[in-house]
Write a protein that holds these residues in place. Structure first.
Motif, PDB file in Angstrom:
ATOM      1  N   GLY A  25     -21.068   0.893  17.798  1.00 46.26           N
ATOM      2  CA  GLY A  25     -20.371   1.405  16.616  1.00 46.26           C
ATOM      3  C   GLY A  25     -20.932   2.739  16.175  1.00 46.26           C
ATOM      4  N   VAL A  26     -20.015   3.634  15.782  1.00 49.38           N
ATOM      5  CA  VAL A  26     -20.412   4.948  15.232  1.00 49.38           C
ATOM      6  C   VAL A  26     -19.516   5.236  14.034  1.00 49.38           C
ATOM      7  CG1 VAL A  26     -20.456   7.447  15.655  1.00 49.38           C
ATOM      8  CG2 VAL A  26     -21.169   5.867  17.461  1.00 49.38           C
ATOM      9  N   ILE A  27     -20.130   5.603  12.921  1.00 47.03           N
ATOM     10  CA  ILE A  27     -19.381   6.112  11.764  1.00 47.03           C
ATOM     11  C   ILE A  27     -19.956   7.482  11.440  1.00 47.03           C
ATOM     12  CG2 ILE A  27     -18.852   5.816   9.325  1.00 47.03           C
ATOM     13  CD1 ILE A  27     -19.009   2.804   9.663  1.00 47.03           C
ATOM     14  N   HIS A  28     -19.074   8.482  11.392  1.00 46.60           N
ATOM     15  CA  HIS A  28     -19.508   9.853  11.122  1.00 46.60           C
ATOM     16  C   HIS A  28     -18.720  10.370   9.923  1.00 46.60           C
ATOM     17  CE1 HIS A  28     -20.696  13.953  11.663  1.00 46.60           C
ATOM     18  NE2 HIS A  28     -19.494  14.355  12.041  1.00 46.60           N
ATOM     19  N   ALA A  29     -19.430  10.662   8.829  1.00 50.84           N
ATOM     20  CA  ALA A  29     -18.801  11.154   7.594  1.00 50.84           C
ATOM     21  C   ALA A  29     -19.261  12.600   7.405  1.00 50.84           C
ATOM     22  CB  ALA A  29     -19.206  10.279   6.417  1.00 50.84           C
ATOM     23  N   PRO A  30     -18.519  13.569   7.944  1.00 56.31           N
ATOM     24  CA  PRO A  30     -19.031  14.938   7.999  1.00 56.31           C
ATOM     25  C   PRO A  30     -19.213  15.584   6.631  1.00 56.31           C
ATOM     26  CG  PRO A  30     -16.819  14.815   8.991  1.00 56.31           C
ATOM     27  CD  PRO A  30     -17.237  13.416   8.664  1.00 56.31           C
ATOM     28  N   ASP A  31     -18.314  15.309   5.675  1.00 55.56           N
ATOM     29  CA  ASP A  31     -18.481  15.935   4.353  1.00 55.56           C
ATOM     30  C   ASP A  31     -19.714  15.395   3.628  1.00 55.56           C
ATOM     31  OD1 ASP A  31     -16.159  17.345   4.772  1.00 55.56           O
ATOM     32  OD2 ASP A  31     -14.971  16.299   3.258  1.00 55.56           O
ATOM     33  N   LEU A  32     -20.102  14.161   3.945  1.00 60.57           N
ATOM     34  CA  LEU A  32     -21.287  13.558   3.308  1.00 60.57           C
ATOM     35  C   LEU A  32     -22.556  13.834   4.110  1.00 60.57           C
ATOM     36  CD1 LEU A  32     -19.789  10.051   2.356  1.00 60.57           C
ATOM     37  CD2 LEU A  32     -20.187  11.985   0.834  1.00 60.57           C
ATOM     38  N   GLY A  33     -22.399  14.366   5.320  1.00 61.18           N
ATOM     39  CA  GLY A  33     -23.576  14.625   6.176  1.00 61.18           C
ATOM     40  C   GLY A  33     -24.231  13.338   6.637  1.00 61.18           C
ATOM     41  N   LEU A  34     -23.434  12.301   6.894  1.00 59.82           N
ATOM     42  CA  LEU A  34     -23.986  11.007   7.314  1.00 59.82           C
ATOM     43  C   LEU A  34     -23.401  10.589   8.664  1.00 59.82           C
ATOM     44  CD1 LEU A  34     -23.795   8.995   3.963  1.00 59.82           C
ATOM     45  CD2 LEU A  34     -25.863   9.866   5.068  1.00 59.82           C
ATOM     46  N   THR A  35     -24.287  10.195   9.581  1.00 65.37           N
ATOM     47  CA  THR A  35     -23.844   9.679  10.876  1.00 65.37           C
ATOM     48  C   THR A  35     -24.657   8.432  11.189  1.00 65.37           C
ATOM     49  OG1 THR A  35     -23.449  11.931  11.617  1.00 65.37           O
ATOM     50  CG2 THR A  35     -23.487  10.236  13.323  1.00 65.37           C
ATOM     51  N   ALA A  36     -23.962   7.316  11.395  1.00 63.81           N
ATOM     52  CA  ALA A  36     -24.633   6.060  11.753  1.00 63.81           C
ATOM     53  C   ALA A  36     -24.191   5.667  13.154  1.00 63.81           C
ATOM     54  CB  ALA A  36     -24.277   4.963  10.762  1.00 63.81           C
ATOM     55  N   ALA A  37     -25.137   5.136  13.934  1.00 66.07           N
ATOM     56  CA  ALA A  37     -24.820   4.719  15.311  1.00 66.07           C
ATOM     57  C   ALA A  37     -25.616   3.465  15.608  1.00 66.07           C
ATOM     58  CB  ALA A  37     -25.196   5.835  16.291  1.00 66.07           C
ATOM     59  N   GLY A  38     -25.002   2.520  16.326  1.00 66.18           N
ATOM     60  CA  GLY A  38     -25.740   1.288  16.605  1.00 66.18           C
ATOM     61  C   GLY A  38     -25.187   0.533  17.786  1.00 66.18           C
ATOM     62  N   VAL A  39     -26.053  -0.296  18.341  1.00 63.21           N
ATOM     63  CA  VAL A  39     -25.690  -1.145  19.482  1.00 63.21           C
ATOM     64  C   VAL A  39     -26.124  -2.567  19.151  1.00 63.21           C
ATOM     65  CG1 VAL A  39     -26.009  -1.571  21.945  1.00 63.21           C
ATOM     66  CG2 VAL A  39     -26.052   0.774  21.082  1.00 63.21           C
ATOM     67  N   ARG A  40     -25.187  -3.497  19.343  1.00 61.64           N
ATOM     68  CA  ARG A  40     -25.456  -4.922  19.096  1.00 61.64           C
ATOM     69  C   ARG A  40     -26.707  -5.370  19.850  1.00 61.64           C
ATOM     70  NH1 ARG A  40     -22.158  -9.626  18.204  1.00 61.64           N
ATOM     71  NH2 ARG A  40     -22.888 -11.383  19.441  1.00 61.64           N
ATOM     72  N   GLY A  41     -27.606  -6.054  19.139  1.00 65.20           N
ATOM     73  CA  GLY A  41     -28.815  -6.586  19.763  1.00 65.20           C
ATOM     74  C   GLY A  41     -29.897  -5.548  19.993  1.00 65.20           C
ATOM     75  N   VAL A  42     -29.618  -4.285  19.678  1.00 69.14           N
ATOM     76  CA  VAL A  42     -30.620  -3.222  19.890  1.00 69.14           C
ATOM     77  C   VAL A  42     -31.071  -2.641  18.556  1.00 69.14           C
ATOM     78  CG1 VAL A  42     -31.062  -0.972  20.975  1.00 69.14           C
ATOM     79  CG2 VAL A  42     -29.669  -2.683  22.164  1.00 69.14           C
ATOM     80  N   GLY A  43     -30.130  -2.177  17.731  1.00 72.26           N
ATOM     81  CA  GLY A  43     -30.502  -1.625  16.432  1.00 72.26           C
ATOM     82  C   GLY A  43     -29.501  -0.589  15.976  1.00 72.26           C
ATOM     83  N   ALA A  44     -29.751  -0.072  14.770  1.00 77.21           N
ATOM     84  CA  ALA A  44     -28.857   0.936  14.193  1.00 77.21           C
ATOM     85  C   ALA A  44     -29.690   2.059  13.608  1.00 77.21           C
ATOM     86  CB  ALA A  44     -27.989   0.302  13.105  1.00 77.21           C
ATOM     87  N   ILE A  45     -29.145   3.272  13.686  1.00 77.23           N
ATOM     88  CA  ILE A  45     -29.813   4.420  13.072  1.00 77.23           C
ATOM     89  C   ILE A  45     -28.835   5.109  12.122  1.00 77.23           C
ATOM     90  CG2 ILE A  45     -31.526   4.899  14.873  1.00 77.23           C
ATOM     91  CD1 ILE A  45     -29.624   6.903  16.095  1.00 77.23           C
ATOM     92  N   LEU A  46     -29.383   5.681  11.059  1.00 79.64           N
ATOM     93  CA  LEU A  46     -28.596   6.473  10.114  1.00 79.64           C
ATOM     94  C   LEU A  46     -29.257   7.835  10.043  1.00 79.64           C
ATOM     95  CD1 LEU A  46     -26.358   6.688   7.946  1.00 79.64           C
ATOM     96  CD2 LEU A  46     -27.996   5.759   6.298  1.00 79.64           C
TER      97      LEU A  46
END
Ligand code: LIP
Length: 255
Positions: A114-135
């Motif tokens: 999963g990836v959510i990228h909100a460019p106006d807010l300057g936020l990008t989250a990325a993650g892989v099931r069973g591995v972890g997520a980063i913001l």
């Protein structure tokens, strides 16, 4: 996180965000149209989805693609990318910053990337099931600390009964819980990851709005509730995500 599939999705989400921002700079390009009650489509939604589809098909020709605007190409029950080019189109079209590009991958049995990228807010989250997520490059580790003044974000669309939504707000306020509504499910999910919200709840949400956020919050260790995948691919599902695990607000929200 070293994962080719995730890197493809992050890079495409960033390109998609830049295209959406560039198109909004010239209102003549936007061609805003009503799709239904409280539901818009703009030329940017279509152009961004086209960019995502071409990029994903090139990187991963064997997977199907399900997108909000152009629907399904291939068989969503096998490996599939699930994209919302602009989640929060009403916000985007009015110049508000609360919108995002959402990209998820399903291996046919579970949502895995999963990836959510909100460019106006300057936020990008990325993650892989069973591995972890980063913001924004930092690991997110849930369950998060329990806040003394809880805030829950809610979604509402005409797909769900208005009286249920109003009752939910009344129950929250009665229990001393603040609520927010941003009009974009991805912003609710980012808020759970970032610690703005203790939970995000929306009834009858479409899978393209939800898939990336569900992967991210589960990968970070939070709680996630939704209908199982084969059903959810075919019809909207009620969605609950929480920073706490087990969830604290399930009873209050899902009645
Ligand atoms: C929106 C969702 C929102 C929901 C709206 C709509 P869109 O997505 O993010 O949570 O309440 O009905 O589905 O249409 O802006 O991509």
């Amino acid at each position: 996180m070293n994962d080719d599939r995730l890197e493809t999705a992050v890079s495409l989400a960033r390109r998609a965000g830049r295209l959406a921002q560039a198109m909004r700079a010239d209102p003549a390009l936007l061609d805003i149209r009503d799709k239904g009650p409280m539901d818009l489509v703009t030329a940017a939604d279509l152009a961004v989805e086209d960019l995502l589809r071409k990029g994903l098909a090139e990187a991963d020709p064997d997977a199907s693609i399900l997108g909000e605007e152009a629907g399904l190409s291939g068989d969503a029950k096998g490996a599939a990318w699930i994209v919302d080019p602009i989640d929060g189109t009403v916000n985007y079209a009015r110049g508000m910053p609360d919108w995002a590009v959402s990209i998820a991958y399903s291996d046919g049995t579970a949502l895995t990337h999963g990836v959510i990228h909100a460019p106006d807010l300057g936020l990008t989250a990325a993650g892989v099931r069973g591995v972890g997520a980063i913001l924004n490059g930092q690991p997110v580790r849930l369950p998060g600390a329990v806040a003394s003044s809880p805030v829950v974000a809610l979604g509402y669309s005409p797909r769900g009964p208005l009286t249920d939504y109003l009752d939910r707000i009344a129950r929250l306020l009665d229990a001393g819980v603040e609520h927010r509504r941003h009009g974009a499910a991805t912003i609710g999910f980012l808020g759970v990851l970032a610690g703005w919200f203790d939970a995000y709840y929306e009834p009858a949400l479409n899978i393209w709005d939800a898939a990336a956020g569900l992967v991210l919050i589960e990968a970070a260790g939070g709680s996630v509730r939704h209908d199982p995948l084969p059903d959810f691919l075919e019809r909207p599902s009620d969605i609950l995500t929480e920073r706490a695990n087990p969830p604290r607000f399930e009873t209050l929200l899902s009645r």
